[in-house]
Enzyme design. Structure first.
Site, PDB file in Angstrom:
ATOM      1  N   GLY A  71       0.819  -1.210   0.000  1.00 36.53           N
ATOM      2  CA  GLY A  71       0.000   0.000   0.000  1.00 36.53           C
ATOM      3  C   GLY A  71       0.847   1.251   0.000  1.00 36.53           C
ATOM      4  O   GLY A  71       1.996   1.248  -0.451  1.00 36.53           O
ATOM      5  N   GLY A 122       2.038   2.485   5.365  1.00 35.84           N
ATOM      6  CA  GLY A 122       3.168   1.629   5.707  1.00 35.84           C
ATOM      7  C   GLY A 122       3.815   2.029   7.029  1.00 35.84           C
ATOM      8  O   GLY A 122       4.218   1.167   7.822  1.00 35.84           O
ATOM      9  N   GLU A 169       5.633  -3.276   0.977  1.00 39.02           N
ATOM     10  CA  GLU A 169       5.667  -3.019  -0.462  1.00 39.02           C
ATOM     11  C   GLU A 169       4.924  -1.711  -0.710  1.00 39.02           C
ATOM     12  O   GLU A 169       3.693  -1.683  -0.714  1.00 39.02           O
ATOM     13  CB  GLU A 169       5.008  -4.182  -1.225  1.00 39.02           C
ATOM     14  CG  GLU A 169       5.752  -5.503  -1.098  1.00 39.02           C
ATOM     15  CD  GLU A 169       7.104  -5.498  -1.791  1.00 39.02           C
ATOM     16  OE1 GLU A 169       7.330  -4.604  -2.636  1.00 39.02           O
ATOM     17  OE2 GLU A 169       7.927  -6.377  -1.506  1.00 39.02           O
ATOM     18  N   CYS A 202       1.994   0.591  -8.755  1.00 41.86           N
ATOM     19  CA  CYS A 202       3.058   1.158  -7.915  1.00 41.86           C
ATOM     20  C   CYS A 202       4.362   1.341  -8.671  1.00 41.86           C
ATOM     21  O   CYS A 202       5.185   2.183  -8.302  1.00 41.86           O
ATOM     22  CB  CYS A 202       3.272   0.299  -6.673  1.00 41.86           C
ATOM     23  SG  CYS A 202       3.688  -1.427  -7.038  1.00 41.86           S
TER      24      CYS A 202
END
Length: 501
Positions: A187, A192, A209, A243
């Site tokens: 996310g 995070g 990640e 991402c």
């Protein structure tokens, strides 16, 4: 059932040793694979509902990756799970040092909404392969995909070992209060940090990640037909909500003109005259993200695109030029179909620009036919991963680790790296009562003397033996020389015998 009770129940199952059997793990993975095969159309329908994702993108970037990852694991899991024997030293010459691949225990996997099936379940395969029990938390922002995961998973894999939790921020917050043995999160960087703070309360290891601004450098040596297609596909697949999507383009003014001209052709080739009508063009996940991305369009000159339909959660493929250095679009992760161009007249200017930005990119893309230039970027720019002359596709190689560095994340996964992520490498030295080993080892006991110190210093030093690299060649040469000698010898002996007769 409370989260506390759920985690406790799953931990009891793990402590029973059920997941330690590699055959059990393989059975679960095969069942998971069967679920993907039997319900691939259902998953693609859920992806269509949540993101307007085409069947092609749903299969290529979600279902096929999940199936391929399990196939990769199943062919190798027996070797991965075996204890690994370690090279002996003079001190352990009579012993056997071994590394055991142990599961962590009860793992929490928190998925993301942009690839809500793949990013949620790919880590689960690695966790199962490593022998863990897993609690899965899909994203609340992709409700159709979350529901199908919650509905199907208990029907295919052990529902006591592997459980699904649905809910929003309050549920995730409560779940994070429990003492997990490992947490895997995909996310935003902001969330995070929240995950890592919660994990720190229990000293729980994490893989994060995250994301960041992934730069693309493009020079004048490339095949523009191919390069622009690859860049624009990477930017526009999933409507830019990837991402590792190319976030901004660095190129000279001359290259900029060529790129924009070709990009307009490519967008039309991909999605027709009106991308809004294309069944292959996704939508932004929520209207608040449409509002956020739309603000970027006012910061520079729109070279192409710029069409917004808030109700339909649609933003057309857009390229921005002539941007002020302090633009938000150049400092925030875009996560949408907007590609800003920053002019850099040389590769060194581009490298300095990337290095001057806050944070480290999740991906770096370099488009050039100059190998030395590509090597320069790879050496000078730190990033989670990279591709030369392509975008995004490096994540499809199971032998390559996927993960970030610095602000773009920590840890990695895919293929064997997923297994390693969810594995604790437990060291063990197996010793016996061999008298020679004890004769060596007894020098550690008091009373201490200079002689004992000198002896142990000597036997604990690393010994560098000659390289065995060329040994096969030397053996072949020796065998050939011996064979030639023997052939000559017997030939002469035969001649001498004939002459005597």
């Amino acid at each position: 059932m409370s989260f506390k009770q759920m985690v406790q129940d799953v931990r009891e199952v793990f402590n029973s040793g059920r997941t330690l059997d590699v055959e059990f793990r393989k059975k679960q993975l095969k069942s998971l694979r069967r679920m993907y095969i039997e319900h691939k159309d259902d998953f693609c329908a859920a992806l269509k509902e949540d993101l307007h994702k085409s069947h092609h993108e749903g299969m290529l970037l979600e279902m096929n990756m999940l199936i391929g990852d399990i196939d990769h694991i199943l062919h190798r899991i027996d070797d991965w799970a075996k204890p690994e024997k370690v090279k002996r030293t003079m001190l352990t010459i009579m012993d056997q040092p071994v590394i055991y691949n142990d599961p962590y225990g009860v793992v929490l996997v928190i998925g993301a909404w942009n690839y809500p099936v793949q990013l949620t379940l790919l880590p689960v395969s690695g966790a199962i392969a490593a022998g863990n029990c897993v609690i899965v938390k899909p994203s609340e922002h992709s409700p159709a995909c979350s529901k199908i995961i919650a509905d199907l998973l208990p029907k295919y894999i052990d529902k006591e070992c592997f459980q699904v939790v649905l809910g929003d921020v309050p549920e995730t917050t409560e779940l994070l209060k429990e003492p997990f043995d490992y947490i895997f999160f995909t996310g935003s960087t902001h969330v995070g940090k929240v995950i890592q703070r919660a994990a720190a309360e229990h000293l729980t290891p994490v893989t994060l990640e995250l994301g960041g601004k992934s730069p693309v450098y493009l020079d004048n040596t490339v095949d523009f037909d191919v390069a622009v297609r690859r860049i624009m596909w990477g930017k526009l697949v999933n409507c830019g909500q990837t991402c590792i999507a190319p976030d901004y383009l660095l190129c000279s003014k001359e290259v900029q003109g060529k790129f924009i001209s070709k990009a307009k052709e490519v967008i039309k080739e991909f999605y027709g005259e009106d991308p809004k009508q294309s069944p292959d063009y996704c939508r932004i996940v929520a209207q608040r993200h449409v509002d956020r991305i739309s603000q970027y369009l006012n910061e520079g000159t729109i070279a192409t695109g710029g069409v917004v339909d808030r109700e339909q959660k649609y933003i057309s493929p857009t390229i921005l030029v002539d941007l002020p250095p302090n633009s938000k679009v150049l400092s925030e992760e875009i996560f949408g179909p907007v590609l800003p161009i920053v002019n850099a007249e040389s590769a060194y200017d581009a490298i300095n620009y990337i290095k001057s930005r806050p944070g480290l990119p999740l991906a770096l893309y370099v488009f050039t036919m100059d190998d030395a230039l590509g090597a320069l970027f790879l050496r000078e720019v730190r990033a989670g991963g990279s591709s030369v002359n392509d975008s995004i596709f490096h994540v499809a190689v199971p032998e390559l680790p996927f993960g970030g560095v610095g602000s773009s994340g920590m840890g990695s996964y895919h293929g064997h790296f997923s297994f390693k992520t969810f594995t604790h490498r437990k060291s063990c030295l197996h010793r016996n009562y061999n008298p020679i080993a004890e004769w060596i080892g007894r020098n550690r006991y008091p009373p201490y003397t200079d002689k004992k110190t000198a002896f142990l210093t000597k036997v604990t030093q690393e010994i560098h033996l000659p390289s065995m690299r060329y040994l096969p060649h030397l053996l072949c040469f020796a065998l050939g020389a011996t064979t030639a000698y023997l052939a000559t010898y017997f030939s002469q002996t035969g001649s001498d015998s004939t002459g005597s007769a």
